[in-house]
Design a protein around this motif. Sequence first.
Motif, mmCIF file in Angstrom:
data_model
loop_
_atom_site.group_PDB
_atom_site.id
_atom_site.type_symbol
_atom_site.label_atom_id
_atom_site.label_comp_id
_atom_site.label_asym_id
_atom_site.label_seq_id
_atom_site.Cartn_x
_atom_site.Cartn_y
_atom_site.Cartn_z
ATOM 1 N N VAL A 14 -38.139 -13.112 33.104
ATOM 2 C CA VAL A 14 -39.586 -13.092 33.334
ATOM 3 C C VAL A 14 -39.924 -11.724 33.918
ATOM 4 O O VAL A 14 -39.395 -11.336 34.967
ATOM 5 C CB VAL A 14 -39.998 -14.225 34.303
ATOM 6 C CG1 VAL A 14 -41.481 -14.140 34.624
ATOM 7 C CG2 VAL A 14 -39.626 -15.585 33.734
ATOM 8 N N VAL A 15 -40.793 -10.988 33.237
ATOM 9 C CA VAL A 15 -41.158 -9.638 33.669
ATOM 10 C C VAL A 15 -42.083 -9.710 34.875
ATOM 11 O O VAL A 15 -43.018 -10.510 34.913
ATOM 12 C CB VAL A 15 -41.830 -8.857 32.525
ATOM 13 C CG1 VAL A 15 -42.324 -7.492 33.001
ATOM 14 C CG2 VAL A 15 -40.867 -8.697 31.359
ATOM 15 N N GLY A 16 -41.804 -8.857 35.877
ATOM 16 C CA GLY A 16 -42.653 -8.760 37.059
ATOM 17 C C GLY A 16 -41.873 -8.942 38.334
ATOM 18 O O GLY A 16 -40.763 -9.466 38.340
ATOM 19 N N TRP A 44 -31.448 -10.074 38.388
ATOM 20 C CA TRP A 44 -32.503 -9.121 38.045
ATOM 21 C C TRP A 44 -31.960 -8.071 37.090
ATOM 22 O O TRP A 44 -30.800 -7.668 37.191
ATOM 23 C CB TRP A 44 -33.018 -8.406 39.294
ATOM 24 C CG TRP A 44 -33.768 -9.268 40.241
ATOM 25 C CD1 TRP A 44 -33.258 -9.996 41.276
ATOM 26 C CD2 TRP A 44 -35.173 -9.508 40.262
ATOM 27 N NE1 TRP A 44 -34.258 -10.666 41.933
ATOM 28 C CE2 TRP A 44 -35.446 -10.383 41.326
ATOM 29 C CE3 TRP A 44 -36.233 -9.053 39.479
ATOM 30 C CZ2 TRP A 44 -36.722 -10.815 41.636
ATOM 31 C CZ3 TRP A 44 -37.517 -9.484 39.775
ATOM 32 C CH2 TRP A 44 -37.749 -10.354 40.846
ATOM 33 N N THR A 45 -32.803 -7.602 36.200
ATOM 34 C CA THR A 45 -32.471 -6.481 35.323
ATOM 35 C C THR A 45 -33.681 -5.550 35.244
ATOM 36 O O THR A 45 -34.823 -6.014 35.242
ATOM 37 C CB THR A 45 -32.037 -6.979 33.920
ATOM 38 O OG1 THR A 45 -31.683 -5.863 33.117
ATOM 39 C CG2 THR A 45 -33.104 -7.784 33.240
ATOM 40 N N SER A 84 -39.786 0.376 29.987
ATOM 41 C CA SER A 84 -39.292 1.247 31.051
ATOM 42 C C SER A 84 -40.052 1.027 32.359
ATOM 43 O O SER A 84 -41.276 0.983 32.377
ATOM 44 C CB SER A 84 -39.427 2.709 30.626
ATOM 45 O OG SER A 84 -38.979 3.561 31.649
ATOM 46 N N GLY A 85 -39.307 0.844 33.437
ATOM 47 C CA GLY A 85 -39.886 0.639 34.758
ATOM 48 C C GLY A 85 -40.059 -0.818 35.137
ATOM 49 O O GLY A 85 -40.347 -1.129 36.289
ATOM 50 N N ASP A 86 -39.904 -1.716 34.171
ATOM 51 C CA ASP A 86 -40.108 -3.141 34.423
ATOM 52 C C ASP A 86 -38.840 -3.839 34.913
ATOM 53 O O ASP A 86 -37.763 -3.621 34.369
ATOM 54 C CB ASP A 86 -40.557 -3.869 33.152
ATOM 55 C CG ASP A 86 -41.963 -3.535 32.731
ATOM 56 O OD1 ASP A 86 -42.763 -3.114 33.591
ATOM 57 O OD2 ASP A 86 -42.265 -3.696 31.522
ATOM 58 N N TYR A 87 -39.006 -4.680 35.925
ATOM 59 C CA TYR A 87 -37.959 -5.624 36.324
ATOM 60 C C TYR A 87 -38.206 -6.929 35.568
ATOM 61 O O TYR A 87 -39.353 -7.281 35.286
ATOM 62 C CB TYR A 87 -38.058 -5.967 37.815
ATOM 63 C CG TYR A 87 -37.279 -5.072 38.740
ATOM 64 C CD1 TYR A 87 -35.896 -5.165 38.836
ATOM 65 C CD2 TYR A 87 -37.938 -4.163 39.563
ATOM 66 C CE1 TYR A 87 -35.186 -4.366 39.715
ATOM 67 C CE2 TYR A 87 -37.240 -3.356 40.445
ATOM 68 C CZ TYR A 87 -35.857 -3.464 40.511
ATOM 69 O OH TYR A 87 -35.154 -2.678 41.390
ATOM 70 N N ALA A 88 -37.132 -7.644 35.264
ATOM 71 C CA ALA A 88 -37.223 -9.005 34.735
ATOM 72 C C ALA A 88 -36.210 -9.840 35.506
ATOM 73 O O ALA A 88 -35.140 -9.346 35.892
ATOM 74 C CB ALA A 88 -36.943 -9.038 33.243
ATOM 75 N N SER A 89 -36.532 -11.104 35.759
ATOM 76 C CA SER A 89 -35.649 -11.960 36.553
ATOM 77 C C SER A 89 -35.306 -13.245 35.820
ATOM 78 O O SER A 89 -36.096 -13.760 35.032
ATOM 79 C CB SER A 89 -36.315 -12.309 37.886
ATOM 80 O OG SER A 89 -37.506 -13.048 37.650
#
Length: 134
Positions: A14-16, A44-45, A84-89
């Motif tokens: 899930v991005v954010g 997290w990635t 680019s720059g986004d975390y996803a969990s």
Amino acid sequence: MSNPAAAAESNTGVVGGSPGSTATCISTVKGAKACFQRYGDVIWTKDISTDGYSVYTSWTNQLKQPSGSWQTYRTGKCSNPGSSGDYASCDKDFYESSSTNAYGGKGSRIQVSACVASIGDDDCQTSTWISNDS
């Protein structure tokens, strides 16, 4: 006590958001960052490059047997659908080190790998083992 090998888990993150201050992160592979947040068992990635390649975190969970030896219990992949720059969990539920686990022992540890998907072999960097002691 033996447990049949389970299939590797594959999740789209899930991005954010971003990992908490207690997360253990590695970012030594160019283009990707991987983290494990003990509280909540979150993988997290993060995509840290504008190279156009997708990133993911590969993970392994091992449990300690009553004999004291470690055995792989679960493995998986948390893909980052963002840019680019986004975390996803990916929210997981692992045994805690202090609880009796599926093998009857006490002990749970996680290893994460930051990976960049590329043509041919993926480029990954793996962390040391992280105790899942909440």
